[in-house]
Design a protein around this motif. Structure first.
Motif, short mmCIF file in Angstrom:
data_model
loop_
_atom_site.label_atom_id
_atom_site.label_comp_id
_atom_site.label_asym_id
_atom_site.label_seq_id
_atom_site.Cartn_x
_atom_site.Cartn_y
_atom_site.Cartn_z
N LEU A 194 0.83 -1.20 0.00
CA LEU A 194 0.00 0.00 0.00
C LEU A 194 0.87 1.26 0.00
O LEU A 194 1.89 1.33 0.69
N GLU A 195 0.42 2.27 -0.75
CA GLU A 195 1.20 3.50 -0.86
C GLU A 195 1.07 4.40 0.37
O GLU A 195 1.77 5.41 0.48
N VAL A 196 0.19 4.05 1.31
CA VAL A 196 -0.03 4.91 2.48
C VAL A 196 0.90 4.58 3.63
O VAL A 196 0.82 5.20 4.69
N GLU A 197 1.77 3.59 3.45
CA GLU A 197 2.68 3.21 4.52
C GLU A 197 4.03 2.81 3.93
O GLU A 197 4.09 2.35 2.78
N PRO A 198 5.12 2.99 4.69
CA PRO A 198 6.44 2.60 4.18
C PRO A 198 6.52 1.09 3.99
O PRO A 198 5.84 0.32 4.66
N LEU A 199 7.37 0.68 3.06
CA LEU A 199 7.61 -0.75 2.87
C LEU A 199 8.42 -1.31 4.04
O LEU A 199 9.38 -0.68 4.51
#
Length: 270
Positions: A194-199
């Motif tokens: 998800l783009e809303v959290e860091p990998l």
């Protein structure tokens, strides 16, 4: 149209030339085969099929996507449409040869290898030639390599035998805007890109493992199609090659303009 392209690019494995994500309109006129150009719209769509002089020409242009898209998307070709036109050409007894007329920087991995395998198998039914109008990079090259012969213009290109995936992290931007996003999951790895959290390190490793496996599948595909040593392909490091350079490496068979390639094929059939 923008939504289709976004879904095709973000968090999906791609066989796409990063330097050629935008494909310019290309006016194509051929001798002996119907002109591959729609004068009313200025582009072709939907993997069109032209038939003339016993040659079936399938147009493959722009961004390559999985599924079937039909008509109406400029500069986009769907794998399902290509296969449908291929089957039509194979089943037409009046067509003695098939041309894949390609100008594409590549596209999605999903559906690509199945189409490439079908083209490779179809070589046993009718001769298939990939005529590059300009470039066949990455996924487009996987398709071209499945033909018996590849011609490339002297200013055209082949290669980019690799896979990539894009992940965009908006979490810091959201933090700065005072927006807090909470993700609830069942399953530790659910939607971990998800783009809303860091990998996480684990998510990054798993994504890279997937890309590596798909990349090796790409290498094996080209090695089989072109009769090349897999290590030789790996050593190319997904580089793109201009005209004759690609021929010298075994990625294409001849440097020819599209017109010359089509005329030569027509003359050989006659």
């Amino acid at each position: 149209m923008r939504r289709v392209q976004a879904d095709a690019v973000l968090n999906r494995p791609l066989a796409l030339s990063a330097a050629r994500t935008a494909v310019l309109q290309h006016t194509l006129k051929t001798a002996g085969v119907t002109a591959l150009f729609d004068d009313s719209d200025g582009f072709w769509t939907g993997a069109p099929l032209w038939k003339e002089d016993g040659i079936a020409v399938i147009g493959i242009k722009g961004l390559l996507l999985a599924g079937q898209g039909g008509w109406g998307y400029p500069y986009v070709t769907f794998y399902g449409d290509v296969q449908a036109r291929l089957e039509e050409a194979l089943n037409d007894a009046s067509m003695k040869a098939i041309v894949l007329y390609i100008d594409s920087p590549g596209g999605m991995v999903s559906g690509l290898y199945d189409l490439a395998d079908r083209i490779f198998d179809a070589r046993n039914i009718k001769p298939i030639t990939a005529v590059l109008a300009d470039e066949a990079y990455s996924a487009a090259y996987a398709i071209a390599s499945s033909a018996e012969k590849i011609t490339v213009p002297r200013t055209g290109g082949t290669g980019s035998i690799g896979v990539l995936m894009l992940h965009t992290d908006f979490s810091r931007m959201l933090d700065q805007a005072g927006i807090n996003v909470t993700v609830f999951r069942y399953g530790e790895h659910k939607a971990e890109l998800l783009e809303v959290e860091p990998l996480t390190d684990g998510a990054r490793d798993r994504a890279q493992e997937t890309i590596d496996r798909l990349g090796e599948m790409f290498v094996d595909l080209v090695a089989r199609n072109r009769g090349l040593d897999p290590q030789k392909i790996r050593d190319m490091k997904a580089e793109t090659f201009l005209g004759d350079d690609g021929v010298k490496l075994g990625l294409a068979d001849a440097v020819m303009s599209p017109d010359a390639a089509l005329i030569a094929l027509r003359d050989a059939l006659n």
